[in-house]
Design an enzyme around this catalytic site. Structure first.
Site, PDB file in Angstrom:
ATOM      1  N   SER A 290     -18.609 118.445 117.363  1.00 15.19           N
ATOM      2  CA  SER A 290     -19.788 119.118 117.917  1.00 15.19           C
ATOM      3  C   SER A 290     -19.517 120.599 118.120  1.00 15.19           C
ATOM      4  O   SER A 290     -18.375 121.004 118.409  1.00 15.19           O
ATOM      5  CB  SER A 290     -20.140 118.476 119.266  1.00 15.19           C
TER       6      SER A 290
ATOM      7  N   TYR B  58     -18.418 115.911 127.546  1.00  7.54           N
ATOM      8  CA  TYR B  58     -18.797 115.587 126.175  1.00  7.54           C
ATOM      9  C   TYR B  58     -17.997 116.436 125.189  1.00  7.54           C
ATOM     10  O   TYR B  58     -17.416 115.920 124.219  1.00  7.54           O
ATOM     11  CB  TYR B  58     -20.297 115.816 125.985  1.00  7.54           C
TER      12      TYR B  58
END
Length: 348
Positions: free
Chosen positions: A142, A167
């Site tokens: 990501s 995350y």
């Protein structure tokens, strides 16, 4: 090839599995169909792939009525024994791991979900690849790994040691774990740092979905950082095109650029940014939605949220140079396709 795609009830996984099947591959899809967001949307994606909800039983093969080369299993990556059995019986050539607990903001509320799915689940994938002669593992990282990096565009040569959400920390951990397995066991691995993917069948927790829904319902939209943000919005078809190109080109050990942490001289390991490489102002993005809908948005301007960043901008020069990756969907066109899908899907 026989390809395992994890997360095929998810947004990107759904589009990717469809593209692979349409080019003639055999695909096995797995997803745990968790309730992080509306499961009806997940079942609708599966239905589009010829998998009916009534036929789904945990860890049991469901054959597609639409694609002869597609099977689906409801399975959780954290279920190590079942995952090992699947690898042993199916004999995959390559693996694309998109299954993960998504969302920066939700990681503030339920951190354990990120450890279970993104750390334990990914370890299980790596172990299965280790023992089953997998020729290439492609996995989702990501853009959030860049944290508060201020140098733009964001490059895979930049340091990513200071994540600002759990995350992001799990995604950086995936990259480190993949490198370790590439180095120790020779498994070719490629990590893809996705930049704000959008399009039809998108996630309901993403800005485009939230904004479209609120505007149509006459509610104000929440605009964080007072709208002073830019995002490298990337249309899902462009992302899928990049993933398939990467899948077809497993990395080799590379000693030509030892200053670049995205390559390794000892391991068949690579990291790519995959984005549009053209950041868009959030207010311009909202204007594209307004223009397509023909409705002016009511805006609630709010401060920056915890774990969020003011700007993303992908340096995709290595992906362009190595694999001729060139996304070409303008924001106006991509937003238009999403809104058309949204109106059709929700019968508006």
């Amino acid at each position: 090839m026989k390809i395992l795609v994890t997360g095929t009830a998810g947004f990107i996984g759904f589009h990717l599995a469809k593209a692979l099947l349409e080019r003639g591959e055999e695909v096995i899809g797995i997803d745990n169909i968790n309730d992080y967001y509306d499961v009806e949307l997940k079942y609708s994606r599966l239905a589009e792939m010829g998998i009916q909800r009534k036929d789904i039983v945990y860890n049991t093969s469901v054959r597609s009525s639409k694609y002869p080369n597609y099977q689906f299993f409801q399975l959780d990556l954290a279920d190590k024994d079942k995952l090992e059995s699947l690898f042993a019986t199916q004999k995959f050539d390559k693996v694309i791991n998109l299954a993960a607990q998504a969302g920066v903001r939700y990681s503030l509320e339920n951190p354990q979900a990120y450890i279970d799915a993104n750390i334990t689940g990914f370890l299980n994938i790596l172990e299965c690849c280790r023992y089953n002669n997998i020729k290439h593992l492609v996995y989702a990282s990501s853009s959030s790994v860049y944290g508060n990096n201020s140098k733009m565009p964001l490059s895979t040569a930049d340091g990513v040691d200071h994540p600002i959400s759990l995350y992001a920390a799990t995604k950086k951990s995936n990259e480190l774990m993949a490198h370790t397995y590439s180095h120790l066991f020779g498994i070719p691995t490629t990590g893809l740092r996705f930049f704000t993917v959008y399009g039809p069948y998108g996630r309901p927790d993403m800005a485009l979905f939230l904004f479209t829904k609120a505007i149509l319902e006459g509610r104000p939209i929440q605009v964080f950082n007072n709208g002073e943000m830019k995002r490298d919005f990337t249309y899902v078809d462009d992302i899928v095109g990049g993933i398939t190109r990467v899948l077809d080109h497993p990395p080799l050990p590379d000693s030509t650029n030892l200053a670049d942490p995205s390559v390794s001289k000892t391991a068949p390991y690579k990291i790519y940014n995959i984005g549009n490489s053209s950041p868009v102002r959030l207010m311009d993005f909202i204007e594209a939605i307004e223009n397509k809908l023909g409705i002016k948005a009511k805006k609630e301007l709010l401060p920056m949220q915890q774990g969020d960043v003011p700007m993303t901008w992908a340096d995709t020069s290595d992906l362009q140079a190595n694999l001729d990756y060139r996304p070409d969907t303008p924001i106006k066109e991509g937003v238009g396709k999403f809104v058309d899908w949204y109106r059709t899907y929700y019968k508006i």
